[in-house]
Design a protein around this motif. Structure first.
Motif, PDB file in Angstrom:
ATOM      1  N   UNK A 101     -26.669  79.121  36.832  1.00 51.01           N
ATOM      2  CA  UNK A 101     -26.342  77.702  36.923  1.00 51.01           C
ATOM      3  C   UNK A 101     -24.834  77.470  36.816  1.00 51.01           C
ATOM      4  N   UNK A 102     -24.070  78.534  36.608  1.00 43.35           N
ATOM      5  CA  UNK A 102     -22.624  78.367  36.409  1.00 43.35           C
ATOM      6  C   UNK A 102     -21.837  78.964  37.571  1.00 43.35           C
ATOM      7  N   UNK A 141     -29.545  69.407  37.243  1.00 46.20           N
ATOM      8  CA  UNK A 141     -30.161  68.189  37.778  1.00 46.20           C
ATOM      9  C   UNK A 141     -29.489  67.698  39.056  1.00 46.20           C
ATOM     10  N   UNK A 142     -29.142  68.620  39.931  1.00 44.36           N
ATOM     11  CA  UNK A 142     -28.571  68.249  41.226  1.00 44.36           C
ATOM     12  C   UNK A 142     -27.118  67.813  41.184  1.00 44.36           C
ATOM     13  N   UNK A 143     -26.454  68.049  40.066  1.00 49.81           N
ATOM     14  CA  UNK A 143     -25.041  67.682  39.931  1.00 49.81           C
ATOM     15  C   UNK A 143     -24.250  68.878  39.452  1.00 49.81           C
ATOM     16  N   UNK A 144     -22.956  68.825  39.704  1.00 48.47           N
ATOM     17  CA  UNK A 144     -22.029  69.820  39.157  1.00 48.47           C
ATOM     18  C   UNK A 144     -21.225  69.150  38.058  1.00 48.47           C
ATOM     19  N   UNK A 145     -21.245  69.758  36.882  1.00 50.17           N
ATOM     20  CA  UNK A 145     -20.526  69.244  35.719  1.00 50.17           C
ATOM     21  C   UNK A 145     -19.366  70.185  35.401  1.00 50.17           C
ATOM     22  N   UNK A 147     -18.361  63.251  35.562  1.00 40.99           N
ATOM     23  CA  UNK A 147     -18.478  63.573  34.143  1.00 40.99           C
ATOM     24  C   UNK A 147     -17.929  64.965  33.884  1.00 40.99           C
ATOM     25  N   UNK A 148     -16.985  65.082  32.970  1.00 42.94           N
ATOM     26  CA  UNK A 148     -16.345  66.354  32.651  1.00 42.94           C
ATOM     27  C   UNK A 148     -16.485  66.611  31.165  1.00 42.94           C
ATOM     28  N   UNK A 149     -16.655  67.880  30.796  1.00 38.30           N
ATOM     29  CA  UNK A 149     -16.942  68.255  29.422  1.00 38.30           C
ATOM     30  C   UNK A 149     -15.929  69.244  28.886  1.00 38.30           C
TER      31      UNK A 149
END
Length: 129
Positions: free
Chosen positions: A18-19, A40-44, A79-81
């Motif tokens: 997933x990464x 969930x269909x997005x890249x974070x 959205x960034x973490x």
């Protein structure tokens, strides 16, 4: 964990396929997050850091170029973490980059969330959406 490399290893183990990893190269975007997490269909985008976390807050900071990219991502609705490892083998700390910028301006410095694995990371992201 002893350094940012250990944080990277932890993320690789938790997120696996997933990464996606962003590596610095000629023509690349300086300050781009270290990892893109597909969920969930997005890249974070996730910026990895190592440092001290006291009373639920990271004592470090992003480099100016990382802040610039983070602000551009926020402006674009991405959205960034930030994921911070410390001298612990199993707990990391995660926060939305918006929380980082709010705290820099004197806001609440208690919004970092402890995470012990992928399921905790999913919960943190889902709570902030």
């Amino acid at each position: 964990m002893r350094n940012e490399g250990d944080v990277r290893t932890w993320v690789r183990e938790q997120l696996g396929d997933e990464s996606f990893w962003v590596e610095a190269a000629a023509g690349g975007t300086v300050g781009m997050a270290d990892c893109l997490w597909m969920m969930d269909g997005r890249l974070w985008p996730i910026e990895l850091k190592y440092g001290n976390v006291e009373a639920g807050w990271w004592s470090g900071s992003l480099r100016p170029q990382q802040e610039k990219v983070g602000r551009r991502m926020m402006a674009g609705g991405v959205g960034t973490w930030i994921l911070v490892g410390e001298d612990s083998d199993d707990v990391l700390w995660m926060m939305d980059i918006e929380v980082y910028f709010e705290a820099k301006l004197g806001g609440d410095k208690t919004k970092m969330c402890p995470v012990i694995g992928r399921s905790c990371m999913v919960q943190v992201v889902n709570e902030r959406q």
